[in-house]
Design an enzyme around this catalytic site. Sequence first.
Site, PDB file in Angstrom:
ATOM      1  N   ASP A   1      65.104 110.740  66.734  1.00 47.91           N
ATOM      2  CA  ASP A   1      66.059 111.794  66.349  1.00 47.91           C
ATOM      3  C   ASP A   1      65.673 112.643  65.286  1.00 47.91           C
ATOM      4  O   ASP A   1      66.614 114.027  65.033  1.00 47.91           O
ATOM      5  CB  ASP A   1      67.561 110.926  66.024  1.00 47.91           C
ATOM      6  CG  ASP A   1      67.454 110.204  67.648  1.00 47.91           C
ATOM      7  OD1 ASP A   1      67.681 110.831  68.352  1.00 47.91           O
ATOM      8  OD2 ASP A   1      67.305 108.847  67.581  1.00 47.91           O
TER       9      ASP A   1
ATOM     10  N   THR B   1      66.939 104.003  78.737  1.00 46.05           N
ATOM     11  CA  THR B   1      68.110 104.027  80.295  1.00 46.05           C
ATOM     12  C   THR B   1      66.531 103.539  81.021  1.00 46.05           C
ATOM     13  O   THR B   1      67.585 102.378  81.842  1.00 46.05           O
ATOM     14  CB  THR B   1      68.923 104.452  79.516  1.00 46.05           C
ATOM     15  OG1 THR B   1      69.616 104.245  78.439  1.00 46.05           O
ATOM     16  CG2 THR B   1      69.222 104.754  80.612  1.00 46.05           C
TER      17      THR B   1
ATOM     18  N   ARG C   1      63.593 101.908  81.103  1.00 43.74           N
ATOM     19  CA  ARG C   1      63.218 100.388  80.563  1.00 43.74           C
ATOM     20  C   ARG C   1      64.107  99.677  80.818  1.00 43.74           C
ATOM     21  O   ARG C   1      64.362  98.125  81.629  1.00 43.74           O
ATOM     22  CB  ARG C   1      62.931 100.225  79.201  1.00 43.74           C
ATOM     23  CG  ARG C   1      61.765 100.880  79.196  1.00 43.74           C
ATOM     24  CD  ARG C   1      60.893 100.994  77.468  1.00 43.74           C
ATOM     25  NE  ARG C   1      59.935 101.978  77.703  1.00 43.74           N
ATOM     26  CZ  ARG C   1      59.622 101.681  76.229  1.00 43.74           C
ATOM     27  NH1 ARG C   1      60.016 101.951  75.156  1.00 43.74           N
ATOM     28  NH2 ARG C   1      58.425 102.386  76.338  1.00 43.74           N
TER      29      ARG C   1
ATOM     30  N   HIS D   1      67.092 106.477  68.995  1.00 40.77           N
ATOM     31  CA  HIS D   1      66.161 105.955  69.442  1.00 40.77           C
ATOM     32  C   HIS D   1      64.985 105.201  68.943  1.00 40.77           C
ATOM     33  O   HIS D   1      63.851 105.854  67.789  1.00 40.77           O
ATOM     34  CB  HIS D   1      65.141 107.152  70.582  1.00 40.77           C
ATOM     35  CG  HIS D   1      63.798 106.727  70.449  1.00 40.77           C
ATOM     36  ND1 HIS D   1      63.134 105.953  71.729  1.00 40.77           N
ATOM     37  CD2 HIS D   1      62.574 107.176  70.628  1.00 40.77           C
ATOM     38  CE1 HIS D   1      62.432 106.146  71.997  1.00 40.77           C
ATOM     39  NE2 HIS D   1      61.872 106.707  70.798  1.00 40.77           N
TER      40      HIS D   1
HETATM   41  P1  NAD Z   1      48.078 111.010  70.230  1.00 43.91           P
HETATM   42  O1  NAD Z   1      47.742 111.023  69.223  1.00 43.91           O
HETATM   43  O2  NAD Z   1      47.803 110.578  71.412  1.00 43.91           O
HETATM   44  O3  NAD Z   1      48.929 112.677  70.367  1.00 43.91           O
HETATM   45  C1  NAD Z   1      48.947 113.718  69.581  1.00 43.91           C
HETATM   46  C2  NAD Z   1      48.343 114.391  69.458  1.00 43.91           C
HETATM   47  O4  NAD Z   1      49.318 115.747  68.791  1.00 43.91           O
HETATM   48  C3  NAD Z   1      46.618 114.846  68.982  1.00 43.91           C
HETATM   49  O5  NAD Z   1      45.922 115.326  70.114  1.00 43.91           O
HETATM   50  C4  NAD Z   1      46.549 115.437  68.210  1.00 43.91           C
HETATM   51  O6  NAD Z   1      45.837 116.755  68.412  1.00 43.91           O
HETATM   52  C5  NAD Z   1      48.410 116.915  68.717  1.00 43.91           C
HETATM   53  N1  NAD Z   1      48.415 117.357  66.800  1.00 43.91           N
HETATM   54  C6  NAD Z   1      48.316 117.020  65.898  1.00 43.91           C
HETATM   55  N2  NAD Z   1      49.433 118.119  65.131  1.00 43.91           N
HETATM   56  C7  NAD Z   1      49.243 118.631  65.730  1.00 43.91           C
HETATM   57  C8  NAD Z   1      49.427 119.826  64.977  1.00 43.91           C
HETATM   58  N3  NAD Z   1      50.193 120.562  63.794  1.00 43.91           N
HETATM   59  N4  NAD Z   1      49.785 121.354  66.382  1.00 43.91           N
HETATM   60  C9  NAD Z   1      49.761 120.648  67.874  1.00 43.91           C
HETATM   61  N5  NAD Z   1      49.108 119.567  67.741  1.00 43.91           N
HETATM   62  C10 NAD Z   1      49.001 118.639  67.242  1.00 43.91           C
HETATM   63  O7  NAD Z   1      49.522 110.858  69.976  1.00 43.91           O
HETATM   64  P2  NAD Z   1      50.683 109.691  71.229  1.00 43.91           P
HETATM   65  O8  NAD Z   1      50.276 108.679  72.059  1.00 43.91           O
HETATM   66  O9  NAD Z   1      50.572 111.240  72.336  1.00 43.91           O
HETATM   67  O10 NAD Z   1      52.053 110.111  71.182  1.00 43.91           O
HETATM   68  C11 NAD Z   1      53.051 111.643  70.028  1.00 43.91           C
HETATM   69  C12 NAD Z   1      54.215 111.050  69.119  1.00 43.91           C
HETATM   70  O11 NAD Z   1      55.112 110.692  70.763  1.00 43.91           O
HETATM   71  C13 NAD Z   1      54.301 109.963  68.603  1.00 43.91           C
HETATM   72  O12 NAD Z   1      55.128 110.664  67.388  1.00 43.91           O
HETATM   73  C14 NAD Z   1      54.823 108.698  69.583  1.00 43.91           C
HETATM   74  O13 NAD Z   1      55.122 108.526  68.518  1.00 43.91           O
HETATM   75  C15 NAD Z   1      55.947 109.276  70.400  1.00 43.91           C
HETATM   76  N6  NAD Z   1      56.730 108.989  71.352  1.00 43.91           N
HETATM   77  C16 NAD Z   1      57.805 108.931  71.908  1.00 43.91           C
HETATM   78  C17 NAD Z   1      58.127 109.057  73.455  1.00 43.91           C
HETATM   79  C18 NAD Z   1      59.722 108.464  72.939  1.00 43.91           C
HETATM   80  O14 NAD Z   1      60.546 107.727  73.694  1.00 43.91           O
HETATM   81  N7  NAD Z   1      59.768 109.467  72.918  1.00 43.91           N
HETATM   82  C19 NAD Z   1      57.464 107.340  73.566  1.00 43.91           C
HETATM   83  C20 NAD Z   1      56.257 107.399  73.067  1.00 43.91           C
HETATM   84  C21 NAD Z   1      55.391 108.294  72.361  1.00 43.91           C
END
Ligand code: NAD
Length: 306
Positions: free
Chosen positions: A124, A150, A152, A176
């Site tokens: 958020d 939701t 889940r 969230h």
């Molecule tokens: P990850 O580390 O696998 O991937 C993140 C990617 O971002 C990496 O490939 C990294 O190189 C890239 N990155 C970092 N800085 C960057 C930049 N400045 N420009 C471009 N790319 C950049 O992480 P993930 O598991 O894919 O998670 C990503 C995000 O999603 C996290 O914040 C995680 O908490 C979130 N997430 C959200 C939900 C949701 O329900 N919204 C669910 C799961 C994860």
Amino acid sequence: MKNKVVLIGCGNVGMSYAYALLNQHTYVDELILIDIDNERIIGEAMDLNHCLAYSPSKVNIRVGDYNDCNDARIVVIAAGSNQNPGETRLDLIHKNSRIFKSIITNVMINNFKGIFLVATNPLDVMTYLTLKYSDLEPNKVIGSGTTLDTARLKYLISENLKVCPKDIQAFVIGEHGDSEFVAWSNANIALTNINEFLNHDEMKKIEDDVRDSAYEIIKKKGATYYGIGMCLVRITSAILEDKNIILPVSSYDNENDVCISTPAIVNSHGVQEKIFIPLNEEETKKLTKSIEVIKDTINLLKESNE
Ligand code: NAD
């Protein structure tokens, strides 16, 4: 205009989204990958392109750069740090706010006029920062919000009652994160209130399990990504196909100056309308608490000038 989607952040979440897109009939014509790890995304683009012979969709997939945002309809952001075991979503705030400032600036320099779809946590707050840094109209900035929570919830209720998850009308709303909650007073199956099927203890157990799902998955396999990948595809198709789907996405709440999840109508304009479902007294208190939690984090950033 082509249905061009730019994906910024091609880690677990980004690539699960990309792979889920290819496995469904979507109206995406072009999928552009951007990440700081350029070598890796060359490999990811190759791997995805090898799916096309058997994919129901015809998509032009390639590595791109910020110039690609100029004529994109959607920029999806899944870039940033992930939660480490035991770390809350809010702990990520300082790391990810800096990353977002540079990403949004680069997107907007290229005269982006489409819709932002944010997945990065703390969701958020990152959605709010996207709105503020981009200065776009609020309807054009969407966070995945509680769509995953939701999903889940629907899964767990469906397991408990042996009813298809698609036939369950229930929403997790609010932040969230840890202050999210289920709006049980309005949850129903076949127009029958859920309290006809579940008792108080069962509802509490389901709600706790929903809230703890991410922690549980992260403890066991390091990250969660398939579920959010599907949620992002659903939101993408609501936008590209102008579907008017009701989804609990995070969007701007003018009254409280936060981004927060309530059910909303999502179509080609982005968030067409937020729906404020009637809540009972206890749920209203929980929503107020959620707003406070998000606001406190935003204020923390404002104090440190981020
Ligand atoms: P990850 O580390 O696998 O991937 C993140 C990617 O971002 C990496 O490939 C990294 O190189 C890239 N990155 C970092 N800085 C960057 C930049 N400045 N420009 C471009 N790319 C950049 O992480 P993930 O598991 O894919 O998670 C990503 C995000 O999603 C996290 O914040 C995680 O908490 C979130 N997430 C959200 C939900 C949701 O329900 N919204 C669910 C799961 C994860």
